[in-house]
Motif scaffolding. Structure first.
Motif, PDB file in Angstrom:
ATOM      1  N   GLN A 316       0.849  -1.187   0.000  1.00 13.98           N
ATOM      2  CA  GLN A 316       0.000   0.000   0.000  1.00 13.98           C
ATOM      3  C   GLN A 316       0.879   1.228   0.000  1.00 13.98           C
ATOM      4  OE1 GLN A 316      -2.749  -0.351   3.366  1.00 13.98           O
ATOM      5  NE2 GLN A 316      -4.283   0.613   2.086  1.00 13.98           N
ATOM      6  N   ARG A 317       0.532   2.217  -0.841  1.00 10.95           N
ATOM      7  CA  ARG A 317       1.289   3.459  -0.873  1.00 10.95           C
ATOM      8  C   ARG A 317       0.310   4.608  -1.037  1.00 10.95           C
ATOM      9  NH1 ARG A 317       5.400   0.617  -4.820  1.00 10.95           N
ATOM     10  NH2 ARG A 317       3.985   1.312  -6.451  1.00 10.95           N
ATOM     11  N   ASN A 318       0.563   5.706  -0.340  1.00  9.50           N
ATOM     12  CA  ASN A 318      -0.266   6.894  -0.519  1.00  9.50           C
ATOM     13  C   ASN A 318       0.620   8.049  -0.974  1.00  9.50           C
ATOM     14  OD1 ASN A 318       1.101   7.689   1.786  1.00  9.50           O
ATOM     15  ND2 ASN A 318      -0.655   7.445   3.143  1.00  9.50           N
ATOM     16  N   GLU A 319       0.048   9.258  -1.049  1.00  8.90           N
ATOM     17  CA  GLU A 319       0.837  10.391  -1.549  1.00  8.90           C
ATOM     18  C   GLU A 319       1.994  10.733  -0.608  1.00  8.90           C
ATOM     19  OE1 GLU A 319      -2.417  12.169   0.979  1.00  8.90           O
ATOM     20  OE2 GLU A 319      -2.247  10.579  -0.522  1.00  8.90           O
ATOM     21  N   VAL A 320       1.823  10.443   0.701  1.00 11.46           N
ATOM     22  CA  VAL A 320       2.897  10.717   1.657  1.00 11.46           C
ATOM     23  C   VAL A 320       4.088   9.797   1.380  1.00 11.46           C
ATOM     24  CG1 VAL A 320       3.514  10.889   4.096  1.00 11.46           C
ATOM     25  CG2 VAL A 320       1.184  11.426   3.375  1.00 11.46           C
ATOM     26  N   THR A 321       3.800   8.535   1.066  1.00  9.45           N
ATOM     27  CA  THR A 321       4.858   7.571   0.736  1.00  9.45           C
ATOM     28  C   THR A 321       5.617   8.018  -0.504  1.00  9.45           C
ATOM     29  OG1 THR A 321       3.310   5.865   1.522  1.00  9.45           O
ATOM     30  CG2 THR A 321       5.331   5.118   0.463  1.00  9.45           C
ATOM     31  N   TRP A 322       4.859   8.390  -1.523  1.00 12.42           N
ATOM     32  CA  TRP A 322       5.481   8.855  -2.762  1.00 12.42           C
ATOM     33  C   TRP A 322       6.333  10.097  -2.518  1.00 12.42           C
ATOM     34  CZ3 TRP A 322       6.189   7.042  -7.581  1.00 12.42           C
ATOM     35  CH2 TRP A 322       5.455   5.914  -7.981  1.00 12.42           C
ATOM     36  N   ASN A 323       5.800  11.026  -1.742  1.00 11.91           N
ATOM     37  CA  ASN A 323       6.541  12.261  -1.471  1.00 11.91           C
ATOM     38  C   ASN A 323       7.856  11.977  -0.743  1.00 11.91           C
ATOM     39  OD1 ASN A 323       4.490  13.700  -2.651  1.00 11.91           O
ATOM     40  ND2 ASN A 323       3.558  14.352  -0.741  1.00 11.91           N
TER      41      ASN A 323
END
Length: 632
Positions: A316-323
């Motif tokens: 699972q990845r969200n925008e915080v992970t990507w950032n």
């Protein structure tokens, strides 16, 4: 959960409906709660007087951090149907979710409505004051607590102490603590937090050892304190005692705290241990917050390839992970990789303003001017992101580094907000790179007006004068700082060897192995000279010295350059680690031009990869070249 029809819902007693909403609140069933809310509205049940359904929904949205929805429901409840709990629930929601000012305003509104104020309401008030750093209102709240007879409430006193600690007034917090008739583990933990942050881990350890009871928070505060100052052995010892001695598990909050501290201090050893613990505890499908913290930790500790591997294996990845990943790649100068990965991000999540800060920063650190211009120009039209001052700062930095100083100046003048220290500081740095002294002088005047005691900009301009052959001006600027009692922040470099951080300053001779370090330094300088190293004496300013006329002073300047903190840290790393292993060094200031040139040659002569994290970015020196391509 099978939802009844609207007709069936209408036949349910209000207490059953409220019970359903409370169940959604307890079980974190956000989607279920929203569906129930929609069903109540469409069934006409929301308008029923004395149903108290709005109250239950208010608590549901507040518990899930939906402050705007909670406020809307709060406003729809008649005043005679609101109790003190409704007011404090909304106040707490505002404070916890980035709206502490709204929490303070709600408290004032609560007093105007003559709602009974209890210790929970006061705790919410102090929490808001703590987050804002507003000690004035906090002190008034403290006086109010004593006036209305809440001084014996442990909860209220804990809130008062926390407010004083967050505002830096440890003495006031101690006074409240000492006057408490009864203390809880939270009381001790609040004081511990203040002592560790404001007096250091030594004083904090004395408080910790005297605690009659310790919770997970107290252990976390102490361990994070040790990690933050590089005391790895002490942090490991406490971790072992906490987990294996006391049987306390590490939840996602403590895991993230340890990982964040490791990221800031560069302590990969503790970070790796925490990562391994998380994987063993829950398997590879670790919590998204913990996974993101792991990615951030590896990237900030210089292990960007490991960060990328962890990221790729996350389920699972969200925008915080990507950032976190994109920011890490940007710091390592991997701009092209950031641009290549961005389309993949668009398929998974919606980018936010932090995403584009990372993207533009990546372009800046890699000299990708056209790509940076493209994304900046299309921020609002293509991605719905209004440019913030951080985006302008990145663009000014990008244009300035590439030599487009006039375009950077024009951009600053077109900004919809006044430029801050970061924007002007970026342009001043570009002036140094491209030798634009007049523009640099003009920018410095503006920066001095903003922050007269910041030495960084004075030192940068002083170095520009030195490099431009204007020694008199360089010396005059340094002398002016000295006359005003303003000291330059000393450069410090740290390297982790043998579960311990070893810290060096320029010319440092306090290390137990000083003799071996300086012997290695002499040998290293000789080998570097044979490989073509020429000390960059123009970058070192000595008061009243002109290196072109005084051979003795020239030698003195060279010796000062040789003893820069990062060179000492590298020498210690060379004598303390096995041949061929990578050295990881962390510096609090920007690496100087001379050290950057020297490190490239060291990496080739000693066949070592050297990773240096300075204040701005990472430099990976390998086989005589740097990952920044001399563009930093």
């Amino acid at each position: 959960m099978r939802w009844p029809t609207n007709a069936a819902l209408a036949s349910l007693p209000n207490r059953h409906l409220r019970s359903l909403i409370r169940g959604c609140t307890r079980q974190c069933s956000i989607d279920m709660g929203k569906k129930l809310h929609a069903a109540i509205i469409t069934g006409g049940l929301a308008a029923m007087p004395d149903s108290f359904l709005h109250n239950a929904l208010l608590h549901f949205y507040a518990a899930h951090g939906s402050a705007c929805s909670a406020r809307k429901l709060f406003d729809e409840i008649p005043n005679w149907h609101k109790d003190a709990v409704d007011w404090t629930v909304l106040m707490g929601c505002f404070s916890r979710h980035g709206m502490p000012q709204s929490g303070l305003r709600l408290f004032i509104e609560m007093r105007r409505e003559n709602v009974r104020v209890d210790d929970v309401a006061m705790a919410c008030l102090f929490n808001a004051c703590a987050r804002l750093g507003n000690v004035e209102i906090g002190e008034q709240g403290h006086g109010f607590v004593m006036k209305v007879g809440l001084g014996s409430s442990v909860k209220a006193c804990n809130g008062v102490m926390d407010m004083y600690v967050k505002c830096g007034l440890l003495g006031m917090a101690r006074r409240v603590f000492e006057e408490m008739g009864e203390r809880s583990v939270v009381s001790w933990t609040v004081i511990l937090d203040g002592v560790v942050k404001l007096e250091g881990v030594g004083s904090g350890r004395m408080v910790f050892d005297n605690m009659p009871e310790r919770n997970e928070v107290a252990w976390t505060i102490m361990i994070v304190g040790y990690v933050s100052v590089g005391l790895v052995r002490e942090s490991f010892s406490l971790l072992e005692e906490m987990v294996f001695g006391c049987g306390l598990g590490l939840n996602y909050v403590t895991l993230c705290s340890f990982l964040s501290a490791s990221a800031q201090s560069g302590d990969t050893m503790t970070g790796r241990w925490v990562h391994a613990y998380a994987v063993k505890a829950v398997g590879n499908e670790i919590d998204i917050m913990v996974g993101t913290a792991v990615v951030d930790m590896y990237a900030k500790c210089g292990r960007v390839d490991t960060a990328l591997k962890v990221f790729e294996h996350m389920h699972q990845r969200n925008e915080v992970t990507w950032n976190a990943l994109l920011s890490g790649l940007a710091m390592h100068g991997k701009g092209k990789l950031v641009l290549n990965m961005f389309p993949q991000m668009l398929k998974e999540v919606k980018p936010d303003d932090l995403t584009f800060t990372a993207l533009l920063s990546a372009c800046s650190h890699s000299g990708l001017v056209e790509q940076g211009r493209h994304y900046f120009d299309n921020l609002e039209a293509s991605y719905g992101v209004t440019p913030k001052i951080e985006h302008y700062a990145c663009m000014v930095d990008l244009l300035g580094r590439a030599g487009h100083l006039e375009e950077a100046e024009v951009l600053i003048k077109k900004m919809p907000m006044p430029p801050n220290e970061v924007v002007l500081g970026s342009l001043l740095g570009s002036c140094r790179v491209h030798g634009k002294l007049k523009l640099g002088e003009r920018i410095l005047q503006e920066l001095v007006r903003m922050h007269p005691h910041n030495t960084d900009h004075h030192v940068l301009l002083s170095n520009m004068y030195a490099l431009g052959g204007k020694k008199d001006k360089a010396n005059s600027l340094r002398q002016d700082l000295k006359n005003r009692g303003i000291r330059k922040v000393p450069g410090m470099s740290s390297v982790y060897v043998g579960c311990q951080v070893h810290q060096f300053s320029a010319g440092d001779k306090s290390h137990p192995q000083t003799m071996e370090i300086y012997m290695k330094l002499d040998e290293m300088i000789q080998r570097l000279r044979l490989a073509g190293y020429v000390p960059n004496t123009g970058s070192q300013v000595f008061s009243g010295v002109d290196s072109r006329d005084d051979a003795d002073k020239l030698e003195e300047i060279e010796q000062a350059l040789f003893c820069h903190s990062e060179k000492l840290a590298v020498c210690f790393g060379l004598i303390s680690t096995r041949a061929g292993s990578t050295l990881y060094i962390f510096k609090n200031l920007r690496i100087c031009v001379d050290c950057h040139s020297a490190m490239k040659i060291v990496s080739h002569v000693y066949n070592r990869e050297i990773v240096i994290r300075d204040r701005n970015r990472f430099h990976c020196f390998k086989q005589g070249s740097c990952s920044c391509s001399d563009y930093w």
